[in-house]
Design a protein around this motif. Structure first.
Motif, PDB file in Angstrom:
ATOM      1  N   THR A 110       0.793  -1.232   0.000  1.00 17.68           N
ATOM      2  CA  THR A 110       0.000   0.000   0.000  1.00 17.68           C
ATOM      3  C   THR A 110       0.822   1.277   0.000  1.00 17.68           C
ATOM      4  O   THR A 110       0.507   2.211  -0.739  1.00 17.68           O
ATOM      5  CB  THR A 110      -0.928   0.010   1.227  1.00 17.68           C
ATOM      6  OG1 THR A 110      -0.147  -0.194   2.416  1.00 17.68           O
ATOM      7  CG2 THR A 110      -1.980  -1.076   1.119  1.00 17.68           C
ATOM      8  N   ILE A 111       1.871   1.339   0.818  1.00 15.87           N
ATOM      9  CA  ILE A 111       2.568   2.610   1.004  1.00 15.87           C
ATOM     10  C   ILE A 111       3.305   3.074  -0.246  1.00 15.87           C
ATOM     11  O   ILE A 111       3.108   4.222  -0.687  1.00 15.87           O
ATOM     12  CB  ILE A 111       3.497   2.528   2.227  1.00 15.87           C
ATOM     13  CG1 ILE A 111       2.657   2.461   3.508  1.00 15.87           C
ATOM     14  CG2 ILE A 111       4.434   3.731   2.277  1.00 15.87           C
ATOM     15  CD1 ILE A 111       3.465   2.325   4.776  1.00 15.87           C
ATOM     16  N   PRO A 112       4.173   2.262  -0.877  1.00 20.04           N
ATOM     17  CA  PRO A 112       4.846   2.763  -2.084  1.00 20.04           C
ATOM     18  C   PRO A 112       3.883   3.147  -3.206  1.00 20.04           C
ATOM     19  O   PRO A 112       4.034   4.232  -3.792  1.00 20.04           O
ATOM     20  CB  PRO A 112       5.768   1.600  -2.481  1.00 20.04           C
ATOM     21  CG  PRO A 112       5.994   0.852  -1.212  1.00 20.04           C
ATOM     22  CD  PRO A 112       4.705   0.952  -0.462  1.00 20.04           C
ATOM     23  N   PRO A 113       2.853   2.327  -3.541  1.00 20.77           N
ATOM     24  CA  PRO A 113       1.915   2.767  -4.586  1.00 20.77           C
ATOM     25  C   PRO A 113       1.167   4.038  -4.208  1.00 20.77           C
ATOM     26  O   PRO A 113       0.908   4.885  -5.074  1.00 20.77           O
ATOM     27  CB  PRO A 113       0.956   1.576  -4.728  1.00 20.77           C
ATOM     28  CG  PRO A 113       1.711   0.405  -4.217  1.00 20.77           C
ATOM     29  CD  PRO A 113       2.576   0.939  -3.115  1.00 20.77           C
ATOM     30  N   LYS A 114       0.815   4.182  -2.930  1.00 22.39           N
ATOM     31  CA  LYS A 114       0.101   5.386  -2.507  1.00 22.39           C
ATOM     32  C   LYS A 114       0.975   6.623  -2.661  1.00 22.39           C
ATOM     33  O   LYS A 114       0.521   7.661  -3.154  1.00 22.39           O
ATOM     34  CB  LYS A 114      -0.350   5.234  -1.050  1.00 22.39           C
ATOM     35  CG  LYS A 114      -1.112   6.438  -0.512  1.00 22.39           C
ATOM     36  CD  LYS A 114      -1.532   6.228   0.928  1.00 22.39           C
ATOM     37  CE  LYS A 114      -2.276   7.444   1.472  1.00 22.39           C
ATOM     38  NZ  LYS A 114      -2.677   7.246   2.892  1.00 22.39           N
ATOM     39  N   ARG A 115       2.240   6.518  -2.252  1.00 23.12           N
ATOM     40  CA  ARG A 115       3.133   7.658  -2.375  1.00 23.12           C
ATOM     41  C   ARG A 115       3.447   7.958  -3.844  1.00 23.12           C
ATOM     42  O   ARG A 115       3.667   9.112  -4.221  1.00 23.12           O
ATOM     43  CB  ARG A 115       4.423   7.408  -1.581  1.00 23.12           C
ATOM     44  CG  ARG A 115       4.177   7.423  -0.078  1.00 23.12           C
ATOM     45  CD  ARG A 115       5.429   7.140   0.723  1.00 23.12           C
ATOM     46  NE  ARG A 115       6.428   8.186   0.611  1.00 23.12           N
ATOM     47  CZ  ARG A 115       6.409   9.326   1.278  1.00 23.12           C
ATOM     48  NH1 ARG A 115       5.417   9.585   2.133  1.00 23.12           N
ATOM     49  NH2 ARG A 115       7.370  10.207   1.140  1.00 23.12           N
ATOM     50  N   ARG A 116       3.432   6.939  -4.673  1.00 25.88           N
ATOM     51  CA  ARG A 116       3.634   7.182  -6.104  1.00 25.88           C
ATOM     52  C   ARG A 116       2.426   7.892  -6.707  1.00 25.88           C
ATOM     53  O   ARG A 116       2.579   8.778  -7.558  1.00 25.88           O
ATOM     54  CB  ARG A 116       3.876   5.854  -6.832  1.00 25.88           C
ATOM     55  CG  ARG A 116       4.409   6.059  -8.238  1.00 25.88           C
ATOM     56  CD  ARG A 116       4.595   4.764  -8.985  1.00 25.88           C
ATOM     57  NE  ARG A 116       5.401   4.985 -10.177  1.00 25.88           N
ATOM     58  CZ  ARG A 116       5.525   4.126 -11.161  1.00 25.88           C
ATOM     59  NH1 ARG A 116       4.892   2.959 -11.106  1.00 25.88           N
ATOM     60  NH2 ARG A 116       6.266   4.407 -12.214  1.00 25.88           N
ATOM     61  N   ASP A 117       1.233   7.524  -6.281  1.00 22.20           N
ATOM     62  CA  ASP A 117       0.032   8.215  -6.760  1.00 22.20           C
ATOM     63  C   ASP A 117       0.036   9.684  -6.348  1.00 22.20           C
ATOM     64  O   ASP A 117      -0.378  10.559  -7.117  1.00 22.20           O
ATOM     65  CB  ASP A 117      -1.223   7.514  -6.234  1.00 22.20           C
ATOM     66  CG  ASP A 117      -1.463   6.163  -6.892  1.00 22.20           C
ATOM     67  OD1 ASP A 117      -0.923   5.942  -7.991  1.00 22.20           O
ATOM     68  OD2 ASP A 117      -2.177   5.334  -6.305  1.00 22.20           O
ATOM     69  N   LEU A 118       0.484   9.953  -5.116  1.00 19.73           N
ATOM     70  CA  LEU A 118       0.591  11.348  -4.675  1.00 19.73           C
ATOM     71  C   LEU A 118       1.590  12.111  -5.532  1.00 19.73           C
ATOM     72  O   LEU A 118       1.363  13.276  -5.889  1.00 19.73           O
ATOM     73  CB  LEU A 118       1.006  11.398  -3.201  1.00 19.73           C
ATOM     74  CG  LEU A 118      -0.031  10.926  -2.182  1.00 19.73           C
ATOM     75  CD1 LEU A 118       0.572  10.879  -0.788  1.00 19.73           C
ATOM     76  CD2 LEU A 118      -1.254  11.833  -2.193  1.00 19.73           C
ATOM     77  N   ALA A 119       2.706  11.455  -5.866  1.00 17.92           N
ATOM     78  CA  ALA A 119       3.701  12.104  -6.718  1.00 17.92           C
ATOM     79  C   ALA A 119       3.125  12.383  -8.109  1.00 17.92           C
ATOM     80  O   ALA A 119       3.407  13.425  -8.707  1.00 17.92           O
ATOM     81  CB  ALA A 119       4.947  11.218  -6.822  1.00 17.92           C
ATOM     82  N   ARG A 120       2.321  11.468  -8.618  1.00 16.87           N
ATOM     83  CA  ARG A 120       1.687  11.694  -9.925  1.00 16.87           C
ATOM     84  C   ARG A 120       0.781  12.921  -9.891  1.00 16.87           C
ATOM     85  O   ARG A 120       0.784  13.724 -10.829  1.00 16.87           O
ATOM     86  CB  ARG A 120       0.885  10.458 -10.319  1.00 16.87           C
ATOM     87  CG  ARG A 120       1.723   9.283 -10.807  1.00 16.87           C
ATOM     88  CD  ARG A 120       0.892   8.023 -10.932  1.00 16.87           C
ATOM     89  NE  ARG A 120       1.650   6.921 -11.513  1.00 16.87           N
ATOM     90  CZ  ARG A 120       1.346   5.642 -11.362  1.00 16.87           C
ATOM     91  NH1 ARG A 120       0.299   5.306 -10.614  1.00 16.87           N
ATOM     92  NH2 ARG A 120       2.079   4.713 -11.936  1.00 16.87           N
ATOM     93  N   SER A 121       0.022  13.052  -8.817  1.00 19.78           N
ATOM     94  CA  SER A 121      -0.885  14.196  -8.728  1.00 19.78           C
ATOM     95  C   SER A 121      -0.125  15.508  -8.579  1.00 19.78           C
ATOM     96  O   SER A 121      -0.557  16.541  -9.102  1.00 19.78           O
ATOM     97  CB  SER A 121      -1.856  14.009  -7.555  1.00 19.78           C
ATOM     98  OG  SER A 121      -1.161  13.997  -6.321  1.00 19.78           O
ATOM     99  N   ARG A 122       1.022  15.479  -7.888  1.00 20.84           N
ATOM    100  CA  ARG A 122       1.795  16.707  -7.687  1.00 20.84           C
ATOM    101  C   ARG A 122       2.574  17.131  -8.928  1.00 20.84           C
ATOM    102  O   ARG A 122       2.967  18.301  -9.033  1.00 20.84           O
ATOM    103  CB  ARG A 122       2.761  16.525  -6.504  1.00 20.84           C
ATOM    104  CG  ARG A 122       2.091  16.453  -5.148  1.00 20.84           C
ATOM    105  CD  ARG A 122       3.109  16.552  -4.029  1.00 20.84           C
ATOM    106  NE  ARG A 122       4.017  15.423  -4.010  1.00 20.84           N
ATOM    107  CZ  ARG A 122       3.958  14.425  -3.129  1.00 20.84           C
ATOM    108  NH1 ARG A 122       3.012  14.415  -2.200  1.00 20.84           N
ATOM    109  NH2 ARG A 122       4.833  13.437  -3.165  1.00 20.84           N
ATOM    110  N   THR A 123       2.816  16.203  -9.845  1.00 19.56           N
ATOM    111  CA  THR A 123       3.622  16.529 -11.023  1.00 19.56           C
ATOM    112  C   THR A 123       2.823  16.480 -12.316  1.00 19.56           C
ATOM    113  O   THR A 123       3.417  16.601 -13.392  1.00 19.56           O
ATOM    114  CB  THR A 123       4.808  15.556 -11.136  1.00 19.56           C
ATOM    115  OG1 THR A 123       4.304  14.205 -11.211  1.00 19.56           O
ATOM    116  CG2 THR A 123       5.722  15.657  -9.927  1.00 19.56           C
ATOM    117  N   ALA A 124       1.516  16.313 -12.225  1.00 21.79           N
ATOM    118  CA  ALA A 124       0.710  16.189 -13.453  1.00 21.79           C
ATOM    119  C   ALA A 124       0.817  17.433 -14.320  1.00 21.79           C
ATOM    120  O   ALA A 124       0.766  17.349 -15.558  1.00 21.79           O
ATOM    121  CB  ALA A 124      -0.746  15.919 -13.077  1.00 21.79           C
TER     122      ALA A 124
END
Length: 436
Positions: A142-156
């Motif tokens: 859960t944690i690595p995919p969740k943090r990757r999703d947050l990174a996607r939203s911050r860099t979209a």
């Protein structure tokens, strides 16, 4: 009262995988006496009001985030835990510090996201392995995919989704090096008629074709530009000084700059465009980061395995000769809590889990068997266990109800008509019922 600082665990020899956590640890280590604080490598963000680390416990107080922690220490422990006491309003240094802090968070933050999470090659080869070393096995779902999703939203907004192979294309192929930024870059070079052995060919400059038209090459231009947009203002502010604001000791801004720049310099990623830019175009910043690591952390190479053994209560920091005051997570999780965490983490997300890919020596993405239980193994175990339990229960009920001893003969009937036809020659329905 001893201050307790909770952070994401260590990686790449640094005290954390998160830039704000690194900055906060550096701040504490440099200016707070060792016997007045403890450091905990944690993963349970439910402890934090904002669901994030760093998290400072001071009695009943909970403070989250580097800036908030520094402000709290300045207000609560003035002249003892304040790195910025020498900054003077007359020199506008405090105003400059606020502006540069905002600049770092808005510019360096997205760059770290691109570097460690958005780039599929860097994420699969380096970041996932780093998390595996600092998390319990079930949290890796859960944690690595969740943090990757947050990174996607911050860099979209940056328009660099081509780095994220999983997002950019659904038609990915398996195999070593396939679906990575470097493989697509090399493929684009070959398609443009440019060999990869250093020879100089004729560029195909047709519209929409050739190397310059490939998404990876275009992304590299943007990444180099983003790196320069971060490093150039920092280099201008640093100039020939030892620290950002001069003087004989670092400030809070130096700690925050180190938190971001250390990850960009020391992470052993295969696509190291920031580190390359830092080394070739901004050597003063490169030396500055190395100097801060020596002065803020005494150049200690933090081992994830050692910190994990301390966090789980199997070792003590002083016995391992560690300079940072690492401490265990307390109280330790009970068996029902662990089972509850497994249920909440693994079962809902097992099928959506990103694959664990290890870093190969050739620099390409090479899929390796994960050390974590696979979704197939988990589902198989649950299915087999349930089937065995149901079978044993049914068998026990059957024998309990059966009035006869000895062997039982089971007959199978094949329904062909509304009335049963004989299955074997010489045995009709009546005779079969008589046998029963």
């Amino acid at each position: 009262m001893v201050l307790k600082l909770h952070v994401w665990g260590p990686t790449f020899g640094l005290p954390s995988i998160d830039p704000s956590c690194i900055a906060t640890v550096a701040y504490f280590h440099r200016f707070v006496p060792r016997d007045q604080w403890t450091l905990v490598a944690d993963h349970d963000t439910a402890l934090s009001p904002q669901g994030e680390f760093p998290l400072l416990f001071d009695a009943d107080e909970k403070i989250t985030g580097f800036t908030n922690v520094v402000s709290y220490l300045r207000d609560r422990y003035a002249h003892t835990h304040d790195l910025d006491e020498n900054l003077t309003p007359q020199q506008q240094q405090r105003t400059d510090q606020i502006a540069l802090t905002s600049f770092l968070e808005s510019s360096a933050g997205p760059l770290v996201d691109l570097y460690l999470y958005i780039s599929s090659e860097n994420y699969n080869n380096t970041t996932t392995a780093a998390y595996t070393a600092i998390l319990p096995w079930f949290a890796n779902y859960t944690i690595p995919p969740k943090r990757r999703d947050l990174a996607r939203s911050r860099t979209a907004h940056l328009g660099l989704s081509s780095l994220d192979v999983a997002e950019a294309s659904e038609d990915t192929q398996s195999g070593p090096g396939r679906g990575t930024a470097s493989s697509e870059y090399e493929a684009a070079k070959r398609a443009a008629g440019i060999p990869t052995d250093g020879r100089t060919p004729a560029l195909n400059m047709g519209r929409g074709k050739g190397l310059l038209g490939s998404p990876i090459y275009t992304a590299r231009f943007k990444l180099d530009a983003l790196s320069s947009q971060l490093l150039q203002p920092l280099a201008d502010q640093l100039g020939n000084k030892k620290y950002m604001f001069g003087g004989d000791k670092p400030s809070g801004l130096d700690c925050l700059a180190f938190g971001y720049l250390a990850l960009l310099r020391y992470a052993p990623v295969p696509q190291a465009w920031v580190r390359e830019t830092m080394e070739t175009k901004f050597p003063k910043i490169h030396s500055y980061v190395g100097r801060l690591r020596e002065e803020l952390l005494y150049n200690e190479d933090v081992g994830a395995a050692d910190v994990w053994s301390i966090a789980t209560g199997k070792a003590v920091a002083s016995d391992l000769g560690m300079q940072l005051p690492w401490a265990s997570r307390s109280p330790r999780a009970t068996l029902p809590q662990v089972l509850g965490a497994v249920h909440d983490s693994v079962l809902p997300h097992a099928l959506q889990r990103d694959p664990i890919v290890r870093h190969g020596t050739s620099g390409s993405s090479k899929s390796q068997p994960s050390v974590l239980p696979s979704p197939f193994a988990i589902n198989t175990l649950v299915t087999v266990t349930s089937a065995v339990a149901v079978g044993l229960t049914a068998l026990a009920i059957h024998y309990r109800r059966s009035p006869r001893d000895g062997a039982l003969i089971f007959w199978a009937l094949r329904p062909l008509q509304p009335v049963f036809e004989p299955v074997f020659e010489g045995f009709g329905v009546d005779s079969f019922l008589k046998q029963l």
